[in-house]
Design a protein around this motif. Structure first.
Motif, PDB file in Angstrom:
ATOM      1  N   TRP A   1     -72.001 115.309  -1.266  1.00 51.79           N
ATOM      2  CA  TRP A   1     -73.234 115.238  -0.486  1.00 51.79           C
ATOM      3  C   TRP A   1     -73.116 114.220   0.638  1.00 51.79           C
ATOM      4  O   TRP A   1     -73.638 114.431   1.744  1.00 51.79           O
ATOM      5  CB  TRP A   1     -74.413 114.889  -1.399  1.00 51.79           C
ATOM      6  CG  TRP A   1     -74.934 116.100  -2.095  1.00 51.79           C
ATOM      7  CD1 TRP A   1     -74.712 116.468  -3.391  1.00 51.79           C
ATOM      8  CD2 TRP A   1     -75.737 117.133  -1.517  1.00 51.79           C
ATOM      9  NE1 TRP A   1     -75.333 117.671  -3.650  1.00 51.79           N
ATOM     10  CE2 TRP A   1     -75.970 118.094  -2.532  1.00 51.79           C
ATOM     11  CE3 TRP A   1     -76.280 117.342  -0.254  1.00 51.79           C
ATOM     12  CZ2 TRP A   1     -76.731 119.244  -2.307  1.00 51.79           C
ATOM     13  CZ3 TRP A   1     -77.044 118.482  -0.023  1.00 51.79           C
ATOM     14  CH2 TRP A   1     -77.260 119.419  -1.039  1.00 51.79           C
TER      15      TRP A   1
ATOM     16  N   ASP B   1     -77.779 119.302  -8.542  1.00 46.50           N
ATOM     17  CA  ASP B   1     -78.122 120.683  -8.231  1.00 46.50           C
ATOM     18  C   ASP B   1     -79.529 120.772  -7.639  1.00 46.50           C
ATOM     19  O   ASP B   1     -80.442 120.054  -8.053  1.00 46.50           O
ATOM     20  CB  ASP B   1     -78.038 121.525  -9.507  1.00 46.50           C
ATOM     21  CG  ASP B   1     -78.130 123.006  -9.200  1.00 46.50           C
ATOM     22  OD1 ASP B   1     -79.248 123.535  -9.255  1.00 46.50           O
ATOM     23  OD2 ASP B   1     -77.097 123.603  -8.871  1.00 46.50           O
ATOM     24  N   THR B   2     -79.708 121.645  -6.678  1.00 42.10           N
ATOM     25  CA  THR B   2     -80.987 121.733  -5.973  1.00 42.10           C
ATOM     26  C   THR B   2     -82.154 122.123  -6.876  1.00 42.10           C
ATOM     27  O   THR B   2     -83.308 121.918  -6.512  1.00 42.10           O
ATOM     28  CB  THR B   2     -80.900 122.738  -4.819  1.00 42.10           C
ATOM     29  OG1 THR B   2     -80.495 124.017  -5.331  1.00 42.10           O
ATOM     30  CG2 THR B   2     -79.896 122.280  -3.768  1.00 42.10           C
ATOM     31  N   SER B   3     -81.870 122.672  -8.050  1.00 41.85           N
ATOM     32  CA  SER B   3     -82.975 123.044  -8.950  1.00 41.85           C
ATOM     33  C   SER B   3     -83.796 121.829  -9.364  1.00 41.85           C
ATOM     34  O   SER B   3     -84.974 121.954  -9.715  1.00 41.85           O
ATOM     35  CB  SER B   3     -82.429 123.745 -10.203  1.00 41.85           C
ATOM     36  OG  SER B   3     -81.566 122.878 -10.932  1.00 41.85           O
TER      37      SER B   3
ATOM     38  N   VAL C   1     -81.077 113.311   0.382  1.00 42.45           N
ATOM     39  CA  VAL C   1     -80.378 113.646  -0.866  1.00 42.45           C
ATOM     40  C   VAL C   1     -79.424 112.515  -1.233  1.00 42.45           C
ATOM     41  O   VAL C   1     -79.475 111.960  -2.329  1.00 42.45           O
ATOM     42  CB  VAL C   1     -79.629 114.983  -0.732  1.00 42.45           C
ATOM     43  CG1 VAL C   1     -78.873 115.293  -2.027  1.00 42.45           C
ATOM     44  CG2 VAL C   1     -80.598 116.115  -0.424  1.00 42.45           C
TER      45      VAL C   1
ATOM     46  N   TRP D   1     -84.540 119.163  -7.324  1.00 40.90           N
ATOM     47  CA  TRP D   1     -85.290 118.497  -6.271  1.00 40.90           C
ATOM     48  C   TRP D   1     -85.722 119.396  -5.121  1.00 40.90           C
ATOM     49  O   TRP D   1     -86.356 118.916  -4.172  1.00 40.90           O
ATOM     50  CB  TRP D   1     -84.447 117.343  -5.689  1.00 40.90           C
ATOM     51  CG  TRP D   1     -83.047 117.746  -5.297  1.00 40.90           C
ATOM     52  CD1 TRP D   1     -81.927 117.656  -6.060  1.00 40.90           C
ATOM     53  CD2 TRP D   1     -82.630 118.299  -4.043  1.00 40.90           C
ATOM     54  NE1 TRP D   1     -80.828 118.116  -5.364  1.00 40.90           N
ATOM     55  CE2 TRP D   1     -81.230 118.503  -4.113  1.00 40.90           C
ATOM     56  CE3 TRP D   1     -83.289 118.624  -2.862  1.00 40.90           C
ATOM     57  CZ2 TRP D   1     -80.488 119.037  -3.070  1.00 40.90           C
ATOM     58  CZ3 TRP D   1     -82.561 119.154  -1.804  1.00 40.90           C
ATOM     59  CH2 TRP D   1     -81.176 119.361  -1.914  1.00 40.90           C
ATOM     60  N   HIS D   2     -85.440 120.669  -5.177  1.00 42.36           N
ATOM     61  CA  HIS D   2     -85.778 121.565  -4.073  1.00 42.36           C
ATOM     62  C   HIS D   2     -87.271 121.495  -3.746  1.00 42.36           C
ATOM     63  O   HIS D   2     -88.121 121.724  -4.609  1.00 42.36           O
ATOM     64  CB  HIS D   2     -85.401 123.004  -4.437  1.00 42.36           C
ATOM     65  CG  HIS D   2     -85.698 124.008  -3.356  1.00 42.36           C
ATOM     66  ND1 HIS D   2     -84.970 124.065  -2.199  1.00 42.36           N
ATOM     67  CD2 HIS D   2     -86.653 124.960  -3.262  1.00 42.36           C
ATOM     68  CE1 HIS D   2     -85.454 125.034  -1.434  1.00 42.36           C
ATOM     69  NE2 HIS D   2     -86.473 125.590  -2.058  1.00 42.36           N
TER      70      HIS D   2
ATOM     71  N   ASP E   1     -85.756 120.429   6.024  1.00 46.45           N
ATOM     72  CA  ASP E   1     -84.394 120.914   5.797  1.00 46.45           C
ATOM     73  C   ASP E   1     -83.414 119.753   5.694  1.00 46.45           C
ATOM     74  O   ASP E   1     -83.532 118.754   6.409  1.00 46.45           O
ATOM     75  CB  ASP E   1     -83.965 121.833   6.931  1.00 46.45           C
ATOM     76  CG  ASP E   1     -84.556 123.229   6.808  1.00 46.45           C
ATOM     77  OD1 ASP E   1     -84.586 123.745   5.678  1.00 46.45           O
ATOM     78  OD2 ASP E   1     -84.997 123.782   7.835  1.00 46.45           O
TER      79      ASP E   1
ATOM     80  N   GLU F   1     -73.936 115.761   4.141  1.00 42.91           N
ATOM     81  CA  GLU F   1     -75.256 115.405   4.686  1.00 42.91           C
ATOM     82  C   GLU F   1     -75.182 114.265   5.693  1.00 42.91           C
ATOM     83  O   GLU F   1     -75.927 114.259   6.683  1.00 42.91           O
ATOM     84  CB  GLU F   1     -76.189 115.022   3.536  1.00 42.91           C
ATOM     85  CG  GLU F   1     -77.608 114.702   3.980  1.00 42.91           C
ATOM     86  CD  GLU F   1     -78.456 114.157   2.849  1.00 42.91           C
ATOM     87  OE1 GLU F   1     -79.669 114.466   2.811  1.00 42.91           O
ATOM     88  OE2 GLU F   1     -77.927 113.420   1.999  1.00 42.91           O
TER      89      GLU F   1
ATOM     90  N   GLY G   1     -80.198 122.727   2.023  1.00 40.11           N
ATOM     91  CA  GLY G   1     -81.307 122.787   1.074  1.00 40.11           C
ATOM     92  C   GLY G   1     -82.567 122.279   1.731  1.00 40.11           C
ATOM     93  O   GLY G   1     -82.612 122.024   2.940  1.00 40.11           O
ATOM     94  N   ARG G   2     -83.615 122.121   0.927  1.00 40.37           N
ATOM     95  CA  ARG G   2     -84.870 121.587   1.439  1.00 40.37           C
ATOM     96  C   ARG G   2     -85.359 120.487   0.519  1.00 40.37           C
ATOM     97  O   ARG G   2     -85.346 120.623  -0.695  1.00 40.37           O
ATOM     98  CB  ARG G   2     -85.955 122.669   1.543  1.00 40.37           C
ATOM     99  CG  ARG G   2     -85.793 123.604   2.713  1.00 40.37           C
ATOM    100  CD  ARG G   2     -87.134 124.172   3.169  1.00 40.37           C
ATOM    101  NE  ARG G   2     -87.977 124.603   2.076  1.00 40.37           N
ATOM    102  CZ  ARG G   2     -88.059 125.853   1.627  1.00 40.37           C
ATOM    103  NH1 ARG G   2     -87.326 126.799   2.188  1.00 40.37           N
ATOM    104  NH2 ARG G   2     -88.864 126.166   0.632  1.00 40.37           N
ATOM    105  N   ILE G   3     -85.785 119.397   1.132  1.00 41.40           N
ATOM    106  CA  ILE G   3     -86.299 118.253   0.385  1.00 41.40           C
ATOM    107  C   ILE G   3     -87.801 118.158   0.582  1.00 41.40           C
ATOM    108  O   ILE G   3     -88.323 118.551   1.632  1.00 41.40           O
ATOM    109  CB  ILE G   3     -85.606 116.952   0.864  1.00 41.40           C
ATOM    110  CG1 ILE G   3     -85.925 115.784  -0.071  1.00 41.40           C
ATOM    111  CG2 ILE G   3     -85.975 116.610   2.282  1.00 41.40           C
ATOM    112  CD1 ILE G   3     -85.232 115.860  -1.393  1.00 41.40           C
TER     113      ILE G   3
END
Length: 505
Positions: A110, A23-25, A203, A27-28, A46, A114, A57-59
């Motif tokens: 992913w 979940d992006t929480s 990701v 590693w966002h 992005d 991705e 998402g954004r890394i």
């Protein structure tokens, strides 16, 4: 999350609520450093889905300052890890393997979105990652040295010790496999690791690996994940605390990494490009050969170092082979692998697409015939067959890294060997023949790191030695205990005396 549910429902035998492992929480806008998720000094980037251009998402993006900090943290953590009982290190690797299996669907999701992998490729990558961890789990229990004779009254040993901090630089195309195959054995053998995934697949090739080892109980500081550009890669190669570099990427970039590592007196294991040949001898079954050829050239959009880049077909079978391969290529469905059942997904970005198309166009200008494909829609490049290729046809002489199959004819084994040995690469080789011994004899004439008789060139197993020669790299560095131990440890001489000797002064 709704799209992820739909994907898992479609590709799983039994639908279940998707995991939130990635979940992006977590590693966002962050990198993984010092055992936690934190902002990187290089800003954010992005995560782009190549099939649609949408942001997933954004890394966080690392900078050279993060490399310096990560190296200090890794070096501080590594000594205690090396002293950890081998059973505990092995247990971490076994748990990591189990976590790959547990979170297969989410990791596949992913990988498809991705990277642009079709589900079969995505699942294969996760399977190999699981096996890489299980294979690595056996390394800590291996004998780490040997007794050697001495002419003095002493115990003399050659001992394998961890290298220290290992830098792993992995590319975009198969990011899970090409990262974990260095990360897992390096950690198992008592090293710390700094992993730099390609920012385009950070990701799949970075966050996933970090989360696996985070949940597996790897102590903080032993794995740092720093997505970034060439400046981050250079900082990893040149930092004095990083003692070994494991690089996978293009031959051009690998030459620069090798030169830089040489100036800094550190080992660099280089897994580079390829332009692998599939040789179809005159006794082959054409349908079988075409099936192998299509898979070897078009699987994963041809974005694999082992991709079949040159098809050498005996003149007796040549016309039939080209016709059937072109027919198969024209019928392969191309599209978004997250939303359609396709054989070919998108290439990674416009730059890669344009390189592929330029090589196809230059080959046609040089006299090759486009028997199928040669066109694209956005990032979707159709399976392409180039007939009447010659040794100097651009797509035959160079690594295309796209779904392109140049086909040349040969009259006898000497000509086949000459064409297959032409060029600077030496990674994989496939030979199709009913006479297996003749195939082996032909393989003995060709400088390659991998040979498959009656199979195409794209194969990978965690316990098998992997690596190329010439411009394809510096030999087998991955797969099998011997290669991994050689890659990620140093050898030192140790002697023990019961009583100190008396010297004459």
């Amino acid at each position: 999350m709704s799209e992820r549910r739909a994907y898992i429902r479609h590709h799983s035998n039994e639908w279940k609520e998707p995991e939130v492992f990635l979940d992006t929480s977590h590693w966002h806008d962050k990198i993984f450093i010092g055992g936690s998720w934190a902002p990187g000094s290089g800003g954010v980037g992005d995560v782009i889905e190549p099939a649609t251009g949408a942001s997933l998402g954004r890394i966080g993006i690392a900078g050279p300052a993060d490399v310096a900090r990560a190296a200090e943290i890794a070096a501080a953590a590594q000594h205690a890890w090396a002293q950890t009982p081998h059973t505990e290190r092995a247990a971490v690797l076994r748990r990591a393997g189990a976590l790959w299996a547990q979170h297969t669907e989410e990791a596949m999701w992913w990988n498809v979105r991705e990277v642009g992998a079709i589900p079969g490729m995505a699942g294969f990558a996760v399977h190999v990652a699981e096996q890489e961890c299980y294979e690595a789990a056996a390394l800590p229990a291996r004998p780490y040295g040997e007794l050697i004779p001495s002419e003095q009254p002493r115990l003399s040993m050659a001992q394998r010790v961890p290298a220290g901090v290992v830098g792993v630089i992995a590319p975009f195309n198969v990011p899970i496999i090409l990262g974990i195959r260095s990360v897992a054995p390096a950690l198992a053998l008592g090293n710390a690791v700094i992993l730099k995934p390609d920012p385009r697949t950070a990701v799949t090739g970075g966050v996933t690996i970090a989360r696996i080892f985070e949940e597996a109980g790897l102590p903080p500081g032993l794995l740092q994940v720093l997505p970034g550009g060439a400046d981050v890669g250079e900082a990893i190669v040149t930092h004095p605390l990083v003692r070994v570099i494991s690089f996978t990427g293009s031959t051009g970039a690998g030459r620069r990494v090798g030169e830089l590592a040489g100036r800094h007196l550190k080992r660099a294991h280089l897994e580079l490009g390829g332009n692998s040949a599939l040789i179809v001898l005159d006794d082959a079954d054409v349908d079988e050969a075409v099936n192998l050829a299509a898979w070897g050239s078009f699987f994963h959009q041809g974005q694999i170092c082992m991709t079949t880049g040159r098809h050498l077909v005996h003149e007796r079978l040549y016309d039939d082979f080209v016709e059937r391969l072109a027919d198969k290529a024209a019928k392969l469905p191309v599209g978004d692998p997250a939303r359609e059942q396709v054989a070919i997904g998108p290439v990674i970005d416009a730059g890669q697409r344009d390189k592929i198309h330029a090589l196809v166009g230059a080959s046609a200008d040089a006299g090759a015939r486009v028997a199928a494909g040669g066109t694209y829609d956005r990032l979707f490049y159709g399976a392409t067959v180039l007939a009447d290729a010659a040794a100097d046809t651009p797509a035959f002489a160079e690594e295309v890294f796209g779904p392109v199959a140049p086909v040349a004819r040969f009259a006898d084994l000497d000509e086949a060997a000459r064409l297959a040995a032409a060029g600077e690469y030496g990674l994989s080789l496939g030979i199709v023949t009913r006479d297996v011994m003749q195939g082996l004899a032909l393989a003995d004439r060709l400088p390659t790191g991998i040979v498959h008789i009656n199979d195409q060139t794209v194969n990978d197993e965690a316990n098998a030695p992997f690596g190329g020669v010439g411009a394809s790299g510096t030999g087998s560095r991955f797969g099998g205990a011997a290669a991994n131990v050689e890659a990620f440890t140093e050898t030192r001489w140790v002697t023990v005396r019961g009583q100190a000797p008396a010297y004459p002064f």
